[in-house]
Write an enzyme that holds these catalytic residues in place. Structure first.
Site, mmCIF file in Angstrom:
data_model
loop_
_atom_site.group_PDB
_atom_site.id
_atom_site.type_symbol
_atom_site.label_atom_id
_atom_site.label_comp_id
_atom_site.label_asym_id
_atom_site.label_seq_id
_atom_site.Cartn_x
_atom_site.Cartn_y
_atom_site.Cartn_z
ATOM 1 C CG HIS A 190 38.216 33.901 51.725
ATOM 2 N ND1 HIS A 190 39.253 34.633 51.815
ATOM 3 C CD2 HIS A 190 37.524 33.785 50.596
ATOM 4 C CE1 HIS A 190 38.643 35.729 50.621
ATOM 5 N NE2 HIS A 190 37.922 34.868 50.073
ATOM 6 C CG ASP A 202 40.401 35.119 44.262
ATOM 7 O OD1 ASP A 202 39.780 34.518 44.144
ATOM 8 O OD2 ASP A 202 39.017 35.995 45.347
ATOM 9 C CG HIS A 212 36.572 38.043 47.617
ATOM 10 N ND1 HIS A 212 36.126 37.247 46.182
ATOM 11 C CD2 HIS A 212 35.992 39.111 47.509
ATOM 12 C CE1 HIS A 212 35.165 38.054 45.931
ATOM 13 N NE2 HIS A 212 35.064 38.940 46.305
ATOM 14 C CG ASP A 241 37.010 36.114 42.744
ATOM 15 O OD1 ASP A 241 38.115 36.359 42.208
ATOM 16 O OD2 ASP A 241 36.693 35.857 43.782
#
Length: 434
Positions: A213, A250, A252, A337
């Site tokens: 990120h 991931d 996200h 995740d």
């Protein structure tokens, strides 16, 4: 909350929706506590030392090379991205006999590596961000020592406004460059091995803070420096590996990696992630710009997507993209995740899903780029599912049989949204002419 305005990304108003953090059982484990004490006793001792690649004999026999950078001083109580994550994984690897102690020459743990330099970090991030981050953190914490008004500063914590719940401590800067350096050392090792063997061992960087990120202008979403992006530039500039293929699984969207290479035709960034999740980017039509148009692929998946979905995505999207791009090395943002037990999102991946992904990616690297492939830990906040899934990833990279069936419980899985998944895959295949 302290506002570090000159270190902030320009966007990123969305926040993670944090579920219950599953740490209690693992915190109470004697072996885990022993592992944590070991890391706590050693994390401050990492000095800038000469990197030492594995020997020719080690590289010749190895099937898996890994590095560990647990960043034990970078921690906030009850934060999901905590210093329990790496010790939990290391503890599981030992219990499941996947370390050099049990596997001999098949598995190599890097013992010595240098922290990433400012030039390494600045190959992706704005140099002002790199040079000012440590200074601003130190100034803020020094101010906190003399203030009774801010309890977080008194505890040695700085929160970076606008970047999601991203925190820093007095050791964050140094530990973050150590983590990035652990990834660079793995790239060096895997490339060196590929010159000896036609099928290079795979690398896995067990590092934190995560990185996907972190945008060029600053920190974001638990992430300080963009570990995978920094490694990609290192592979290009140091090793002459021009074409880099990055897979981000991931839950996200890896917006930082996305932004770093959005106009670069030599880096293909492919992310599949939960639709609508943090940070709200990664839409179908985000395909790159300028010379890089077509070398960014974003596939948002509906809530409830699981093992069948990911197998289809791998076969129908990842494989043809990689084959067409013809990479010199594959790098992986490995986030765990999306596991059904991880409350931070709503996918239904299992430990078996991650085994299948890792096995497929390893074979893809063998077919396309001499086996050159390095995984980098990103998310994963349920310590038990994280540890078991990384361990099963290790098994996949070693060519061992999966033991996911001993952990996964199919009875908790719901039916996948097959129609929505099919529509999403058909849409991305149409956009990218797959």
């Amino acid at each position: 909350m302290l506002h570090l305005r000159n270190l902030l990304p320009h966007s990123g108003k969305a926040l993670f929706l944090l579920g219950h953090h599953h740490v209690n059982n693992w915190k109470s484990s004697f072996q885990l506590e022993k592992t944590i004490r070991f890391f706590n006793n050693n994390h401050k001792r990492h000095k800038k030392i000469q990197s030492s690649l594995p020997s020719i004999d080690q590289l010749t026999n190895a099937r898996l090379i890994y590095s560990v950078a647990p960043s034990m001083g970078h921690n906030q109580e009850d934060h999901p991205e905590s210093h329990f994550r790496i010790p939990s994984i290391v503890n599981a690897l030992g219990e499941m006999k996947l370390t050099p102690k049990f596997r001999g020459s098949e598995v190599v743990k890097l013992q010595h590596f240098e922290p990433a330099s400012t030039d390494h970090i600045a190959s992706v991030h704005a140099r002002d961000y790199v040079s000012e981050l440590e200074k601003v953190i130190d100034q803020a914490l020094e101010k906190g020592r003399h203030s009774k008004k801010n309890k977080d500063l008194e505890k040695g914590l700085v929160f970076i406004e606008g970047s999601g719940p991203t925190y820093a401590t007095s050791t964050t800067f140094q530990e973050s460059i150590v983590a990035a350096g652990a990834g660079l050392a793995l790239v060096d090792s895997v490339v060196a091995a590929s010159k000896i063997n036609k099928d290079s061992p795979t690398g896995f960087a067990l590092i934190r803070p995560p990185g996907h990120h972190a945008i060029p202008q600053g920190a974001m979403g638990f992430c300080i420096f963009a570990n995978v992006a920094i490694a990609a530039r290192h592979a290009q500039r140091v090793h002459g590996l021009k074409r880099v293929f990055i897979i981000d699984f991931d839950v996200h969207h890896g917006n930082g990696t996305n932004d770093a290479f959005y106009d670069d035709p030599d880096v293909f960034f492919l992310s599949f992630h939960q639709d609508g999740s943090y940070p709200g980017t990664g839409k179908f039509d985000e395909v790159g710009t300028g010379d890089g148009e077509g070398t960014t692929l974003n596939l948002p998946l509906p809530e409830g997507s699981g093992d069948t979905t990911i197998r289809t995505v791998f076969d129908e999207v990842i494989v043809p993209c990689a084959q067409r791009f013809k990479p010199d090395i594959i790098l992986v943002s490995a986030g765990y995740d999306g596991h059904v037990l991880d409350d931070i999102a709503s996918l239904q991946l299992t430990t078996g899903t991650y085994y299948t992904l890792a096995s497929g990616i390893k074979q893809l690297a063998k077919d396309l780029c001499g086996g050159r492939c390095v995984f980098f830990l990103e998310g994963g906040y349920n310590l038990k599912s994280l540890s078991y899934s990384v361990a099963d990833t290790f098994r996949a990279l070693l060519g061992d049989k999966s033991l996911a069936s001993e952990f996964d419980n199919p009875n908790i899985l719901n039916e996948e949204p097959t129609k929505k998944v099919k529509q999403a895959i058909q849409r991305i295949k149409c956009i990218h002419s797959l």
